[in-house]
Motif scaffolding. Structure first.
Motif, short mmCIF file in Angstrom:
data_model
loop_
_atom_site.label_atom_id
_atom_site.label_comp_id
_atom_site.label_asym_id
_atom_site.label_seq_id
_atom_site.Cartn_x
_atom_site.Cartn_y
_atom_site.Cartn_z
N CYS A 1 3.93 -3.66 3.38
CA CYS A 1 3.24 -4.45 2.35
C CYS A 1 3.96 -5.78 2.10
CB CYS A 1 3.14 -3.65 1.05
SG CYS A 1 2.00 -2.27 1.13
N PHE A 2 5.29 -5.73 2.04
CA PHE A 2 6.04 -6.96 1.84
C PHE A 2 5.84 -7.93 3.00
CE2 PHE A 2 8.83 -5.05 -1.51
CZ PHE A 2 8.62 -6.05 -2.45
N ALA A 3 5.74 -7.39 4.21
CA ALA A 3 5.52 -8.24 5.39
C ALA A 3 4.16 -8.93 5.32
CB ALA A 3 5.65 -7.41 6.66
N ILE A 4 3.15 -8.23 4.81
CA ILE A 4 1.82 -8.83 4.66
C ILE A 4 1.85 -9.92 3.59
CG2 ILE A 4 -0.56 -8.38 3.94
CD1 ILE A 4 -0.23 -5.55 5.16
N TYR A 5 2.46 -9.60 2.44
CA TYR A 5 2.59 -10.61 1.38
C TYR A 5 3.30 -11.86 1.91
CZ TYR A 5 5.44 -13.18 -1.91
OH TYR A 5 6.08 -14.21 -2.55
N TRP A 6 4.41 -11.63 2.57
CA TRP A 6 5.27 -12.70 3.07
C TRP A 6 4.53 -13.61 4.04
CZ3 TRP A 6 9.96 -11.54 6.73
CH2 TRP A 6 10.85 -12.61 6.73
N ALA A 7 3.62 -13.03 4.84
CA ALA A 7 2.89 -13.80 5.84
C ALA A 7 1.89 -14.77 5.22
CB ALA A 7 2.16 -12.85 6.79
N ILE A 8 1.51 -14.53 3.97
CA ILE A 8 0.44 -15.33 3.35
C ILE A 8 0.95 -16.35 2.34
CG2 ILE A 8 -1.67 -15.21 1.95
CD1 ILE A 8 -1.97 -12.29 2.95
N GLU A 9 1.79 -15.93 1.40
CA GLU A 9 2.09 -16.72 0.21
C GLU A 9 2.71 -18.10 0.49
OE1 GLU A 9 2.15 -17.64 -3.83
OE2 GLU A 9 1.22 -15.92 -2.85
N PRO A 10 3.85 -18.20 1.18
CA PRO A 10 4.50 -19.51 1.29
C PRO A 10 3.64 -20.57 1.99
CG PRO A 10 6.02 -17.75 1.88
CD PRO A 10 4.66 -17.14 1.81
N GLY B 1 2.16 -7.69 -2.86
CA GLY B 1 3.56 -7.65 -3.30
C GLY B 1 3.76 -6.69 -4.46
N LEU B 2 2.81 -6.68 -5.39
CA LEU B 2 2.86 -5.76 -6.53
C LEU B 2 2.81 -4.31 -6.06
CD1 LEU B 2 2.75 -5.23 -9.59
CD2 LEU B 2 0.25 -5.55 -9.47
N LEU B 3 1.93 -4.03 -5.11
CA LEU B 3 1.84 -2.69 -4.54
C LEU B 3 3.17 -2.30 -3.87
CD1 LEU B 3 0.30 -0.15 -3.64
CD2 LEU B 3 -0.55 -1.47 -1.67
N ALA B 4 3.78 -3.26 -3.18
CA ALA B 4 5.05 -2.99 -2.51
C ALA B 4 6.15 -2.60 -3.51
CB ALA B 4 5.48 -4.20 -1.70
N CYS B 5 6.19 -3.27 -4.66
CA CYS B 5 7.19 -2.93 -5.69
C CYS B 5 6.99 -1.51 -6.19
CB CYS B 5 7.08 -3.91 -6.86
SG CYS B 5 7.73 -5.56 -6.51
N GLU C 1 9.92 -12.26 -5.16
CA GLU C 1 10.30 -12.16 -3.75
C GLU C 1 11.82 -12.23 -3.57
OE1 GLU C 1 9.87 -14.89 0.26
OE2 GLU C 1 8.20 -14.86 -1.16
N PHE C 2 12.46 -13.20 -4.20
CA PHE C 2 13.89 -13.35 -4.01
C PHE C 2 14.68 -12.24 -4.69
CE2 PHE C 2 12.91 -17.34 -2.16
CZ PHE C 2 14.03 -17.72 -1.43
N LEU C 3 14.15 -11.71 -5.77
CA LEU C 3 14.82 -10.55 -6.37
C LEU C 3 14.86 -9.41 -5.35
CD1 LEU C 3 14.24 -9.10 -9.91
CD2 LEU C 3 14.36 -7.60 -7.93
N SER D 1 10.43 9.77 -0.66
CA SER D 1 10.06 9.86 0.76
C SER D 1 10.41 8.56 1.46
CB SER D 1 8.56 10.14 0.90
OG SER D 1 8.15 10.01 2.24
N LEU D 2 11.10 8.68 2.57
CA LEU D 2 11.46 7.49 3.35
C LEU D 2 10.21 6.80 3.88
CD1 LEU D 2 14.05 6.03 4.20
CD2 LEU D 2 13.97 7.31 6.35
N ALA D 3 9.16 7.58 4.14
CA ALA D 3 7.91 7.01 4.64
C ALA D 3 7.30 6.04 3.62
CB ALA D 3 6.92 8.13 4.96
N VAL D 4 7.46 6.35 2.33
CA VAL D 4 6.96 5.45 1.28
C VAL D 4 7.69 4.12 1.35
CG1 VAL D 4 6.75 5.12 -1.21
CG2 VAL D 4 6.30 7.36 -0.21
N GLY D 5 9.00 4.16 1.59
CA GLY D 5 9.78 2.94 1.74
C GLY D 5 9.31 2.12 2.93
N VAL D 6 8.94 2.79 4.02
CA VAL D 6 8.43 2.09 5.21
C VAL D 6 7.12 1.38 4.89
CG1 VAL D 6 7.53 2.41 7.55
CG2 VAL D 6 9.58 3.65 6.82
N ILE D 7 6.22 2.06 4.16
CA ILE D 7 4.94 1.45 3.78
C ILE D 7 5.17 0.25 2.87
CG2 ILE D 7 2.74 1.83 2.59
CD1 ILE D 7 2.98 4.80 3.41
N ALA D 8 6.16 0.36 1.97
CA ALA D 8 6.51 -0.76 1.09
C ALA D 8 6.95 -1.97 1.92
CB ALA D 8 7.62 -0.36 0.13
N CYS D 9 7.71 -1.72 2.97
CA CYS D 9 8.16 -2.81 3.86
C CYS D 9 6.98 -3.47 4.55
CB CYS D 9 9.15 -2.27 4.89
SG CYS D 9 10.73 -1.73 4.21
#
Length: 417
Positions: free
Chosen positions: A332-341, A309-313, A240-242, A322-330
Motif C-alpha cells: 500500500c505504501f508503494a502505491i501511495y508513494w508512486a502517486i503523491e509526489p 497511505g491511511l490504509l497502510a498505517c 510519509e516521513f514519519l 501477522s507478518l503478511a499484514v505488514g507485507v500488504i502495508a508495504c
C-alpha cells in the motif's frame, strides 16, 4: 530538430532525473537502517539523531527554492553538479563524527544542500519535457530511482553493517551518490524551448506554451490552487516521513522483529515500488486521457494516494499479529508513494504552466519540505520517546493522511489570473 533527436533528449532528461531521485531517496532509505547502529555506537536517543535528519530536510527545503530558479534559467546541469559534491560530502564528513555537533553540522549543511538540489530539479525538468497524457508515465519511470535506491542501498548498508560499522557504510554511500550525480549532470538537458520545440504531450492540453500566462511567484501565491496543493502535499509528507524514518525501529521494538526481518520488510516497499511507479504513472495518464481534463484527473489521484497511505498505517499497526499484514502495508505504501509526489507537481504544472513552474514549485517545496519531513520524522521519534511505543506515532501519521485526503478533495480545478 527531428523527432528522433527530440525523443533522445527527453529520455536523457528522464535518465538524469532517475539518478537524482536515486540519490535523494538513498539518503532517506538508508537513514532508517543506519539510525539504530548509530544510536548504539554514539549513545544518542532516537529523537536526538532524528533532529539532525529533520534539520537537514529544512536546509533541503531552502535549497530547493533556489534550485527551482536555477532550472527555469539554465536547466538542471548546474543543480546536479552542485548536488554531486555536497551530497557526497554529507555522507563522507558525517562518517567521521564523534561529537553531536560533528554529526549535526556536516549532515545538516552538506546533505541538506546536496539533496535540496535534486527534488525540484528532477520533478520540474520532467514536467517541462512531458505534459498532459505523457507526464505521469515518464515521471513514473524517473521516480523508479527511488524504490531502486531503497532496495539496493538499504540492502547494501545492511550487508556492510553485518560485518563492519555505520561509518564504513556512509563512506561507501558517499562514493555512490557522487558518481551517480556526476553522470546525471553530464546527461541532463536544458528546457525544451531552448531546443525550439514543445513539450511531449502538448497536443493533449488546452493551452500551448506560447499562449501561457507567465506567472510571477507573488501572483501565483495569491491564488487558491497552490495553497491547496501545498496543504495536501504537506500533510502527506508529515505522515510519509514519519513512517519512512521510524518504521524499521517500529518493527523491531513494537513488533519484536529482528533487524534483518525489519530491513527486509522495508525493502519490500522498494521492490514493489519499482513496478508501481511506472504502472501508476500509466494509470494516472489514462485517467487524464479518459476525462480529457488533466487538472481534474490529477486531483482524483491526489485523493486516492493518501487514502491508500491511511490504509497502510492501519495495516502497520497490526503487523505484530501477522507478518503478511505488514507485507500488504508495504504494498500500500508503494502505491501511495508512486502517486503523491509526482501527482501534486503535475497538478501545479497543469494549473500554472511549464514556463513558470520552476520558481512556483520551488517555493511550494520550500514550504512543504521545510515543515513536513522535519515535523513528521521528529514527531515519530518524540512520541516514541515519551510513550515507549510507536502506536501514537502511527495514529499521528494516519491523522495526517486523513487531512491530506480532505485537502485534495477541495482542490480547485482552475485558477483566476
Amino acid at each position: 530538430m527531428d523527432e528522433k533527436k527530440a525523443k533522445h533528449l527527453g529520455h536523457m532528461v528522464v535518465l538524469a532525473s532517475w539518478l537524482a531521485v536515486f540519490c535523494l531517496f538513498g539518503y532517506r532509505s538508508t537513514f532508517s537502517v543506519l539510525q539504530g547502529p548509530m544510536s548504539k555506537s554514539l549513545g544518542w536517543s532516537a529523537s536526538k539523531l532524528t533532529l539532525g535528519y529533520s534539520l537537514m530536510m529544512t536546509v533541503y527545503a531552502v535549497t530547493a527554492f533556489f534550485s527551482g530558479m536555477i532550472i527555469d534559467k539554465w536547466g538542471t546541469k548546474p543543480a546536479y553538479a552542485i548536488g554531486s559534491v555536497c551530497a557526497a560530502l554529507g555522507f563522507l564528513i558525517t562518517s567521521y563524527a564523534h561529537s553531536y555537533m560533528g554529526y549535526l553540522i556536516p549532515y545538516v549543511v552538506f546533505a541538506g544542500i546536496g539533496t535540496g538540489m535534486l527534488w525540484v530539479s528532477s520533478t520540474v525538468s520532467v514536467r517541462k519535457w512531458y505534459v498532459g497524457k505523457s507526464y505521469a508515465t515518464m515521471w513514473g519511470i524517473a521516480f523508479m530511482g527511488a524504490p531502486v535506491a531503497q532496495v539496493v542501498l538499504s540492502l547494501g548498508a545492511k550487508a556492510v553493517l553485518l560485518t563492519l560499522d555505520w561509518r564504513i557504510a556512509m563512506r561507501g554511500l558517499s562514493v555512490v551518490v557522487f558518481i551517480a550525480l556526476v553522470i546525471a549532470s553530464i546527461v541532463a538537458k536544458k528546457n525544451p524551448n531552448d531546443y525550439g520545440f514543445e513539450a511531449f504531450g502538448s497536443d493533449s492540453i488546452q493551452i500551448k506554451s506560447n499562449d501561457e500566462h507567465i506567472w510571477s511567484v507573488k501572483e501565483a501565491f495569491r491564488t487558491a490552487p497552490i495553497w491547496g496543493a501545498i496543504i495536501a502535499f504537506l500533510t502527506s509528507m508529515v505522515a510519509e516521513f514519519l513512517v519512512w524514518t521510524q518504521v524499521v525501529k517500529f518493527w523491531t521494538t513494537d513488533c519484536k522483529l529482528s533487524l534483518s526481518t525489519a530491513t527486509n520488510l522495508y525493502v519490500i516497499i522498494g521492490i514493489v515500488g519499482i513496478f508501481t511507479m511506472p504502472v501508476m504513472g500509466i494509470v494516472s495518464d489514462k485517467v487524464v486521457k479518459k476525462l480529457n481534463n488533466e487538472i481534474k484527473a490529477r486531483k482524483i489521484m491526489l485523493i486516492f494516494a493518501p487514502a491508500v497511505g491511511l490504509l497502510a498505517c492501519a495495516l502497520l499497526l497490526n503487523t505484530s499479529k501477522s507478518l503478511a499484514v505488514g507485507v500488504i502495508a508495504c504494498v500500500c505504501f508503494a502505491i501511495y508513494w508512486a502517486i503523491e509526489p509526482g501527482g501534486v507537481a503535475g497538478y501545479a504544472g497543469a494549473i500554472y504552466g511549464n514556463k513558470s513552474l520552476g520558481k512556483i514549485w520551488g517555493l511550494a517545496t520550500l514550504i512543504v519540505m521545510g515543515i513536513g519531513p522535519a515535523l513528521g520524522s521528529y514527531m515519530g521519534a518524540h512520541l516514541y520517546d515519551i510513550s515507549g511505543s510507536y502506536f501514537k506515532s502511527m495514529i499521528f501519521a494516519a491523522s495526517s493522511f486523513t487531512v491530506s485526503i480532505i485537502a485534495a478533495g477541495l482542490l480547485p480545478q482552475y485558477s483566476k489570473k
